[in-house]
Design a protein around this motif. Structure first.
Motif, mmCIF file in Angstrom:
data_model
loop_
_atom_site.group_PDB
_atom_site.id
_atom_site.type_symbol
_atom_site.label_atom_id
_atom_site.label_comp_id
_atom_site.label_asym_id
_atom_site.label_seq_id
_atom_site.Cartn_x
_atom_site.Cartn_y
_atom_site.Cartn_z
ATOM 1 N N ILE A 48 -4.428 26.803 11.580
ATOM 2 C CA ILE A 48 -4.055 25.667 10.738
ATOM 3 C C ILE A 48 -4.332 26.035 9.293
ATOM 4 N N SER A 49 -3.374 25.794 8.421
ATOM 5 C CA SER A 49 -3.589 26.040 6.996
ATOM 6 C C SER A 49 -3.087 24.830 6.210
ATOM 7 N N GLY A 50 -3.731 24.596 5.090
ATOM 8 C CA GLY A 50 -3.340 23.457 4.268
ATOM 9 C C GLY A 50 -4.386 22.354 4.313
ATOM 10 N N ALA A 51 -4.657 21.795 3.143
ATOM 11 C CA ALA A 51 -5.705 20.776 3.036
ATOM 12 C C ALA A 51 -5.259 19.419 3.556
ATOM 13 N N GLY A 52 -4.003 19.289 3.975
ATOM 14 C CA GLY A 52 -3.511 17.997 4.419
ATOM 15 C C GLY A 52 -3.839 17.640 5.852
ATOM 16 N N VAL A 76 0.872 -1.177 0.000
ATOM 17 C CA VAL A 76 0.000 0.000 0.000
ATOM 18 C C VAL A 76 0.905 1.222 0.000
ATOM 19 N N ARG A 77 0.657 2.156 -0.906
ATOM 20 C CA ARG A 77 1.454 3.381 -0.927
ATOM 21 C C ARG A 77 0.511 4.571 -0.823
ATOM 22 N N LEU A 78 0.767 5.430 0.158
ATOM 23 C CA LEU A 78 -0.128 6.539 0.467
ATOM 24 C C LEU A 78 0.638 7.851 0.522
ATOM 25 N N LEU A 79 -0.071 8.918 0.217
ATOM 26 C CA LEU A 79 0.486 10.262 0.359
ATOM 27 C C LEU A 79 -0.326 11.009 1.413
ATOM 28 N N PHE A 80 0.369 11.604 2.368
ATOM 29 C CA PHE A 80 -0.266 12.451 3.366
ATOM 30 C C PHE A 80 0.152 13.889 3.064
ATOM 31 N N PRO A 81 -0.756 14.708 2.496
ATOM 32 C CA PRO A 81 -0.380 16.065 2.081
ATOM 33 C C PRO A 81 0.049 16.930 3.266
ATOM 34 N N GLU A 82 0.746 17.980 2.946
ATOM 35 C CA GLU A 82 1.305 18.876 3.955
ATOM 36 C C GLU A 82 0.252 19.821 4.528
ATOM 37 N N TYR A 83 0.452 20.230 5.759
ATOM 38 C CA TYR A 83 -0.305 21.332 6.352
ATOM 39 C C TYR A 83 0.634 22.077 7.292
ATOM 40 N N THR A 84 0.240 23.251 7.728
ATOM 41 C CA THR A 84 1.078 24.039 8.627
ATOM 42 C C THR A 84 0.276 24.470 9.848
ATOM 43 N N GLU A 85 0.961 24.543 10.971
ATOM 44 C CA GLU A 85 0.389 25.044 12.219
ATOM 45 C C GLU A 85 1.131 26.309 12.613
ATOM 46 N N LEU A 86 0.397 27.306 13.048
ATOM 47 C CA LEU A 86 1.016 28.592 13.363
ATOM 48 C C LEU A 86 0.400 29.183 14.623
ATOM 49 N N TYR A 87 1.258 29.621 15.518
ATOM 50 C CA TYR A 87 0.820 30.344 16.713
ATOM 51 C C TYR A 87 1.201 31.808 16.551
ATOM 52 N N GLU A 88 0.215 32.703 16.712
ATOM 53 C CA GLU A 88 0.467 34.135 16.630
ATOM 54 C C GLU A 88 0.115 34.785 17.958
ATOM 55 N N GLU A 89 1.005 35.627 18.413
ATOM 56 C CA GLU A 89 0.787 36.286 19.699
ATOM 57 C C GLU A 89 -0.311 37.345 19.581
ATOM 58 N N ASN A 90 -1.304 37.231 20.430
ATOM 59 C CA ASN A 90 -2.385 38.212 20.506
ATOM 60 C C ASN A 90 -2.129 39.066 21.747
ATOM 61 N N CYS A 91 -1.411 40.179 21.542
ATOM 62 C CA CYS A 91 -0.956 40.982 22.689
ATOM 63 C C CYS A 91 -2.093 41.572 23.512
ATOM 64 N N PRO A 92 -3.138 42.190 22.882
ATOM 65 C CA PRO A 92 -4.203 42.775 23.728
ATOM 66 C C PRO A 92 -4.888 41.743 24.612
#
Length: 314
Positions: free
Chosen positions: A179-183, A155-171
């Motif tokens: 989370i971005s990316g369809a993977g 069995v050969r599978l592809l798991f597409p990429e995604y990205t996780e991002l933390y942004e500081e919310n100062c107030p």
């Protein structure tokens, strides 16, 4: 020696490809210790009490035995435990071959393995192990996974990429998580740490409805049709329809991956037009893929017969 097996406390190689030994002293290798393959540990010549140093080689190689050049690693078949930070800082490691039934993978085992994106998992029994779920959860990058099942099925599978991002919310004095990316759904389509191929295939239509990498989609669809283990007819029809719309790109993919055995199947599956076949012939000539070129020319002449064009100058 521990509990009927051997624990590797430290292992180093100067080579780009290496395999850890299956057994030592007549015992199976069952565990990797903490930071066992971390390159920075190799300069430390001290060993814990009771540990033994062993040279396992197919011929001495030039360079430092520190894993900094290690690109492909095969782990022992009977390995059960991988310690914390076991592969820490193996920065160029790209391919890992291992048994699917490893019972424990330590924290940070893949920390800073920034190039690792290809996995070969061997399953010795009918039950699925937890290793794939662990890797998919740890690595958000695109993963190319090959599963070798008992009896020779692949069995050969592809798991597409995604990205996780933390942004500081100062107030608000907190971090926002994005989370971005369809993977993302592919990396988390496990139940009880087991992958269902039916659920995996069920993500396809939603995947196409999101912003996604077209080349990743092409490879995902082709891999499921090329190695159709547990593939339902509805999912297969969706994958076939997608490849048919991108027949030229699919031909290029097969030629670039040098998968000549699958070329007749792809030609039957996609029925590419004359332009796509001609472009594929040109690529086969450039790369010296003579067998593929012969198959493509035969298909071109079979579907688009034409007499020899002649011109005369009077």
């Amino acid at each position: 020696r521990e509990g009927g097996g051997v624990t590797l406390l430290r292992a180093g190689t100067p080579d780009a490809r290496a395999a850890l030994p299956e057994e030592l002293f007549g015992l199976p290798v069952t565990a990797l210790g903490n930071r066992a393959l971390a390159p920075e540990r190799q300069g430390d010549s001290s060993l814990p009490a009771g540990a033994e140093a062993v040279l396992v080689t197919c011929g001495r190689s030039e360079g430092d035995w520190d894993n900094r050049r290690l690109r492909e690693l095969t782990l022992p078949e009977h390995l059960e435990t991988v310690g914390d930070y076991a592969l820490l800082n193996c920065a160029v490691l790209k391919t890992l071959r291992m048994c699917d039934e490893i019972s424990h993978l330590g924290g940070g085992a893949l920390m800073n393995c920034r190039s690792l994106d290809t996995l070969h998992l061997t399953r010795s029994g009918p039950d699925q192990g937890e290793a794939l779920a662990w890797f998919a959860g740890e690595l958000s990058r695109e993963l190319d996974v090959t599963i070798h099942r008992p009896g020779g099925e692949t069995v050969r599978l592809l798991f597409p990429e995604y990205t996780e991002l933390y942004e500081e919310n100062c107030p608000a004095h907190h971090f926002d998580y994005f989370i971005s990316g369809a993977g993302y759904p592919y990396h988390h389509c496990f139940r009880q740490k087991r992958l269902s191929l039916k659920e995996y295939d069920g993500l396809w239509r939603d995947f196409l409805g999101m912003e996604h990498d077209e080349t990743a989609a092409l490879r995902l669809a082709w891999r499921r049709l090329r190695w159709p283990a547990d593939l339902g007819e509805t999912a297969a029809a969706d994958y076939r329809a997608y490849l048919a719309r991108r027949a030229g790109d699919a031909l290029r993919l097969v030629l670039e991956e040098e998968d000549g055995e699958a070329l007749p199947y792809l030609l039957e599956l996609t029925t590419p037009d004359r332009g796509a076949l001609s472009a594929a012939c040109a690529l086969a000539r450039e790369t010296g893929a003579t067998a593929a070129l012969a198959a493509l020319l035969e298909e071109l002449h079979r579907r688009f017969p034409a007499g020899l064009e002649k011109s005369f100058t009077l």
